[in-house]
Design a protein around this motif. Structure first.
Motif, PDB file in Angstrom:
ATOM      1  N   TYR A 173     -30.325 140.116 -11.450  1.00 32.47           N
ATOM      2  CA  TYR A 173     -30.794 140.110 -12.742  1.00 32.47           C
ATOM      3  C   TYR A 173     -30.427 141.497 -13.539  1.00 32.47           C
ATOM      4  N   PHE A 174     -29.397 141.431 -14.345  1.00 34.90           N
ATOM      5  CA  PHE A 174     -28.880 142.624 -14.806  1.00 34.90           C
ATOM      6  C   PHE A 174     -28.911 142.650 -16.385  1.00 34.90           C
ATOM      7  N   VAL A 175     -29.759 141.695 -16.909  1.00 34.99           N
ATOM      8  CA  VAL A 175     -29.603 141.624 -18.421  1.00 34.99           C
ATOM      9  C   VAL A 175     -30.157 143.017 -19.012  1.00 34.99           C
ATOM     10  N   GLY A 176     -29.389 143.553 -20.029  1.00 34.40           N
ATOM     11  CA  GLY A 176     -29.441 144.756 -20.652  1.00 34.40           C
ATOM     12  C   GLY A 176     -29.017 145.736 -19.763  1.00 34.40           C
ATOM     13  N   LEU A 177     -27.977 145.614 -18.833  1.00 29.65           N
ATOM     14  CA  LEU A 177     -27.603 146.624 -18.019  1.00 29.65           C
ATOM     15  C   LEU A 177     -26.686 147.699 -18.932  1.00 29.65           C
ATOM     16  N   LEU A 178     -25.697 147.073 -19.560  1.00 31.41           N
ATOM     17  CA  LEU A 178     -24.708 147.996 -20.196  1.00 31.41           C
ATOM     18  C   LEU A 178     -25.409 149.000 -21.303  1.00 31.41           C
ATOM     19  N   ASN A 179     -26.765 148.445 -22.120  1.00 30.76           N
ATOM     20  CA  ASN A 179     -27.419 149.106 -22.880  1.00 30.76           C
ATOM     21  C   ASN A 179     -27.963 150.346 -22.065  1.00 30.76           C
ATOM     22  N   LEU A 181     -27.146 151.517 -19.461  1.00 33.60           N
ATOM     23  CA  LEU A 181     -26.322 152.656 -19.003  1.00 33.60           C
ATOM     24  C   LEU A 181     -25.726 153.294 -20.136  1.00 33.60           C
TER      25      LEU A 181
ATOM     26  N   ILE D  43     -19.913 143.965 -13.684  1.00 38.14           N
ATOM     27  CA  ILE D  43     -20.885 143.914 -14.754  1.00 38.14           C
ATOM     28  C   ILE D  43     -21.186 142.514 -15.259  1.00 38.14           C
ATOM     29  N   THR D  44     -22.366 142.133 -14.787  1.00 31.77           N
ATOM     30  CA  THR D  44     -22.544 140.766 -15.186  1.00 31.77           C
ATOM     31  C   THR D  44     -24.189 140.661 -15.934  1.00 31.77           C
ATOM     32  N   GLU D  45     -24.024 140.218 -16.983  1.00 33.64           N
ATOM     33  CA  GLU D  45     -25.592 140.027 -17.499  1.00 33.64           C
ATOM     34  C   GLU D  45     -26.070 138.737 -17.711  1.00 33.64           C
ATOM     35  N   VAL D  46     -25.369 137.826 -16.806  1.00 31.53           N
ATOM     36  CA  VAL D  46     -26.110 136.489 -16.883  1.00 31.53           C
ATOM     37  C   VAL D  46     -27.343 136.169 -16.438  1.00 31.53           C
ATOM     38  N   ASP D  47     -28.181 135.360 -17.077  1.00 31.99           N
ATOM     39  CA  ASP D  47     -29.469 135.315 -16.464  1.00 31.99           C
ATOM     40  C   ASP D  47     -29.478 133.947 -15.772  1.00 31.99           C
ATOM     41  N   LEU D  48     -29.701 133.968 -14.502  1.00 28.34           N
ATOM     42  CA  LEU D  48     -29.257 132.946 -13.598  1.00 28.34           C
ATOM     43  C   LEU D  48     -30.452 131.791 -14.043  1.00 28.34           C
ATOM     44  N   PHE D 324     -22.456 133.570 -12.345  1.00 30.42           N
ATOM     45  CA  PHE D 324     -23.393 134.976 -12.316  1.00 30.42           C
ATOM     46  C   PHE D 324     -22.235 136.015 -12.026  1.00 30.42           C
TER      47      PHE D 324
END
Ligand SMILES: Cc1cc2nc3c(=O)[nH]c(=O)nc-3n(C[C@H](O)[C@H](O)[C@H](O)COP(=O)(O)O)c2cc1C
Ligand SMILES: Cc1cc2nc3c(=O)[nH]c(=O)nc-3n(C[C@H](O)[C@H](O)[C@H](O)COP(=O)(O)O)c2cc1C
Ligand SMILES: Cc1cc2nc3c(=O)[nH]c(=O)nc-3n(C[C@H](O)[C@H](O)[C@H](O)COP(=O)(O)O)c2cc1C
Ligand SMILES: Cc1cc2nc3c(=O)[nH]c(=O)nc-3n(C[C@H](O)[C@H](O)[C@H](O)COP(=O)(O)O)c2cc1C
Lengths: 346, 346, 346, 346
Positions: A173-179, A181, D43-48, D324
């Motif tokens: 789960y990487f939602v929001g990662l770019l922000n 960073l 870089i993935t912001e996918v919500d599985l 993902f």
């Protein structure tokens, strides 16, 4: 020690044990370097004695543009491993990365396994490390603490979506990662580097990363250690096609280096760099720094720290030869059309 | 005899012994000729009896555009080898190169091994030879003496950076080489030729060489004798990736021949030319002269001088056939689109 | 019988014997058809019952555009072979070629082996045949006699420079051939066809041939019978690289068919067509007629004339299937983009 | 029961038996998916958890865009097989196709084998099915009856020219097919889909089909079950080259998907999709729905219906992983440059 902390630490031990074998390599994919050949220059006026790899990295002088990749921390073996690796790094004068500091966030039990690095790395850059899956849940202050714990010269965020996906304990789960960073880059005291762990970063992802303000990219491409492989062995699912998922290291370096035209960053080439000539090709394809992980660990634990040093020095001796034979007095010369796809050499 | 002279001479003997085996071939690289096919011409009006390979080379008449490559000199065996090879050359009427005259500079002990060549090569061109690593330390007068010793018709400078790099006694230092070549070309009494020794000269290096005023280029490409191999066997380092370093001969000839548009020079194709059809393809790709070294030595020492002659004559007989079948009355016709990459023939 | 006539006839017998084995095939080269695939048409409205291969050839009606290639004549076996083959040709209604009529020029001993063909081929076209090496020494009147002897419907000149080159008795001399062909085409009573014998005719040679006025080209490409192979076995020189010399049949058909835009001629596809699907691909690549030699001879002598007929009919049954599956009602439809290089089908 | 009806039903039983083995696969051709690789997105912001495959198909809600391909009907086993498959389809919520309803036209004996499907498929789409060879002899009313018998949600016409050609009982005659399809599309109550059965539909045929008004294309390409193989085993003609006839599935999907620009239709990817990663690549190349036949039958009869369900769910779990890792939140994102030819990844 909390359950979860103990788990993390146990998992890490398991990783190290598996990585001492070669079973965790990619099975049907190579790093791609074998598709390239250097263009021999019959006329070379390179002065071998004047080739120097010394440069400044994060304000500190290093002898070789070679990074001992982030590996351990937070395990009982880690303290010892990190101690030995750092001694080598300090002796050879090369930068060293620390393994994920996640454990350090969980409890203080193994803090020493991280701190030992800084205490021995008196003159060379030390890189902090955290996984992107953790980063999305942390604030900049917490990260700054990790930096401070090590007095780190730069901070690495590793992107490992494949590993998080396959790991039983994973957090894909990487939602929001770019922000995240972006704000990290703005507020933290040291340069931020993004790296993969063996599936590779290519041009499109690299561009998105650079737009957040990061200052380095370690492609950590496919063809070397397969972290999917590591996790799949642990799960006894060795037929899973994800084992060989990822972008070959050579492809990643070649495409990401095209971004140099528009961005100012350090390009680290890694992923299956297990020999002198792979390292040389990584530079020729555009890497500023190269890095290795598993082979370093294997040398260290199977042959001793002295052999890590010997390996690194012999690789750079070979690289000097390559530079001599391609008429490249400086490493930057080696990046100017000194390598070709094999298929073009007929 | 000085230590160093004795060493040079011993090293040369060792080279010859190793070159009588096939162990010193490239292991993972071919000369590239196998990627090409001749375009058969069902309509041919070539008159086989009127095909002639006679031409003038350095003012002397030769029967075949084939050079016995520079090999020996300065060893106890050299005198005998050179004597026999020269007899063949004189009989067949082809040019012959002498091995590096470095030894002659060191002392006079084996001068005869060089002089014997001229004494027997009454009518054919003889080529002097020195390594680039020596050249940078010599002045034109010294080189002129080497020319005069042989009454040489041309003088060859061999570029062997790979060998110098790997040879324990090597001098991998060529700083100032281009300048040296330039003044050599201006002042010496005979045309100067640059050659490699098995790693190849491609277009870019060739252009830099031609700009110094040299009049011939012998590509001596990869795929035949690996001098790295020779040296690595001597050092017992047979896993070294430099063994297969170099540019395939076919690639070198093809790319260097493009310079014919702008420069006037003799293009010598060599490097692993061990059969009639490889020789034929070398011409078709653009060589004016072809050359072989190791196979000639092997024939000579394993089967006798008579078989060197037979080999050369049978190769040119085959070449006549190729010319007949490609409707090429003259060797220059063979260079005009008579060969194609195999992959295009479907 | 003169020495030379007896020799010619003996040689021909030897050829036949060797051609009953498969040892005389190309060894490292294929006819190239395996690189192509038909484009399946899921929507086909072809009416299988309305597919007909009937057409007029040299004014006569044939059932299949398939030629039994020129093979024998002038040997003791020839009369019998020709007799049987002609019976098949007449029954199946296909054209048949006669082997080189050179023998008929030398003496009259085996004239019957040629004449028998016409006597049995009541309704189908018969093709006369002479080698280009003979043609250059003959005048049109002499050729006309050969035509008349057979009442031939067309006359084939075979171009076999490779065979003439390698044959101990060969006459590799074709000077004046194009002029000769030009005057032959002008003056002789029937259309002239040029063919190779297994090394192929590609676009450039084909153009030169068409400019002389010939009306048909049989590419007879590489990948089937190697006449070099036949001769090299006879000379016990099986390592000679000429064994595999020649242009793959598929390449020849594909490139020669491009000349259809500017020339009006019959394109015969042959050379290693030993199966139904190779024949089908020859048509799809542009052949108007296909032809086979060795496999027909093998069927005939190993299994009997009935099996020659069965083979031909089964091949055309397969071809009907291919046409059905590519939505080609007529053979001409099959030539319109119904085939692709395999590498494009991904 | 009439002779012919009994024959049809016997043939179908034989088909099923053969399809439980792997002997009926293509032998020298693959589906082509192995030539492609996904482009990993570090870089993935996918919500599985937010990935959903639910969609409406023919007005009904399905959970996965996966079709159990048309297989059986009209045999004694069929009723049982269809019953079990439909239970899986209903449980998993996916569409299911019925085998050719030809038998139902011939007599009413096995009508139940078709009707059972609708009775159990309460909520999911059911697809009727007839062969094109039958269609050309039927009028729209008769087809409408087949639709009504099943209360079908769509109607599939299978194009199987290769099978009809090779089948001893085959009717390789499709004259008038396109017209028939056009009037069918106009008058029938449900959308019409065209499919192959293993030889593939590429762009040109697809365009012709779409111009008739059909609303879906199932490419059913080469590389999986070879229906030619099935028929050739029955005829004991296993050397017939038609065994491997057809266009690889990946090629079909890739080229047909280009028509999406100009036509509105459902693209079904099938033909040898026997694993999760093949299915994932089918979507990435442009399929809206994927389908499998033989592997489903094998799972069902060898392991039981539960394992069909497990297989389908595990494939879509894998697909989620692929999405993902390629930063594709929706299936439609996966179609946007997330896959590359392997040869480009160096
Ligand atoms: C035992 C081991 C532990 C690792 N732990 C980490 C880590 O904590 N953080 C990280 O960014 N990468 C980690 N990596 C990944 C490496 O830094 C590197 O990117 C990857 O292994 C590919 O390089 P290689 O082929 O040279 O091994 C680890 C690798 C190994 C072998
Ligand atoms: C025994 C031996 C000695 C050689 N010595 C010389 C030399 O002294 N000078 C030189 O220019 N090349 C020397 N060469 C290199 C050859 O001239 C030639 O360029 C090279 O061997 C590649 O050709 P080949 O593949 O036909 O052997 C030597 C080669 C051999 C085999
Ligand atoms: C036994 C035999 C004899 C042949 N004799 C002749 C000949 O006299 N004249 C001729 O034009 N071609 C002759 N050919 C060549 C064939 O016509 C044909 O071009 C060649 O064999 C390639 O076809 P294939 O691969 O189907 O055998 C002969 C071939 C064979 C096998
Ligand atoms: C046992 C069996 C029966 C089949 N019967 C039909 C049929 O009646 N109608 C039809 O359209 N396709 C039929 N097919 C073809 C499949 O729908 C499918 O297009 C083909 O098998 C390729 O898919 P696969 O490789 O996944 O098996 C059948 C396939 C099998 C294996």
């Amino acid at each position: 020690m909390s359950e979860s902390a103990s788990n993390t630490s146990q998992r890490k031990s398991e990783h190290i044990r598996l990585c001492l074998t070669n079973e965790v390599s990619f099975r049907q994919k190579t790093n791609g370097f074998e598709n390239y050949e250097f263009i021999h220059s019959a006329i070379t006026e390179v002065d071998l004695n004047k080739i120097s790899f010394q440069k400044k990295l994060f304000g500190k002088k290093i002898n070789y543009p070679f990074l001992i990749s982030c590996m351990t921390g937070g395990t009982s073996e880690a303290e010892n491993i990190n101690s030995m690796l750092t001694e080598v790094a300090e002796e050879v004068k090369i930068p060293i990365g620390v393994g994920s500091q996640r454990q350090a966030l969980e409890n203080a039990y193994f803090h020493n396994s991280y701190k030992i690095i800084r205490s021995k790395a008196k003159s060379v850059p030390v890189l902090g490390n955290i996984g992107a899956a953790q980063l999305v849940h942390l604030n900049v202050k917490e990260i700054q603490k990790l930096v401070d714990m090590l007095d780190a010269d730069a901070f690495v965020v590793h992107l490992n979506p494949l590993q998080e996906l396959l790991q039983p304990e994973g957090e894909p789960y990487f939602v929001g990662l770019l922000n995240k960073l972006e704000s990290l880059c703005k507020k933290i005291s040291v340069p931020v580097i993004a790296k993969e762990v063996g599936a590779g970063i290519e041009k499109i992802s690299a561009k998105r990363l650079l737009d957040t303000g990061i200052k380095g990219i370690d492609v950590a491409g496919a063809g070397g250690t397969s972290w999917a492989g590591v996790e799949l062995i642990r799960k006894n699912e060795i037929e899973n096609p994800f084992w060989d998922w990822g972008l070959p290291t050579a492809y990643c370096i070649r495409t990401v280096s095209e971004l140099k035209k528009n961005y100012d960053f350090i390009l680290i080439g890694s992923g299956g760099i297990n020999s002198a000539s792979e390292m040389a090709k990584a530079f020729a394809l555009g890497a500023d720094l190269t890095a290795s992980a598993r082979i370093v660990l294997q040398k260290l634990l199977n042959e001793g720290p002295e052999h890590v040093r010997i390996m690194i020095e012999s690789w750079f001796k070979h690289l000097k030869g390559v530079m001599f034979l391609t008429n490249s007095q400086k490493l930057s010369d080696l990046k100017k059309n000194k390598i070709l796809k094999k298929e073009l050499l007929t």
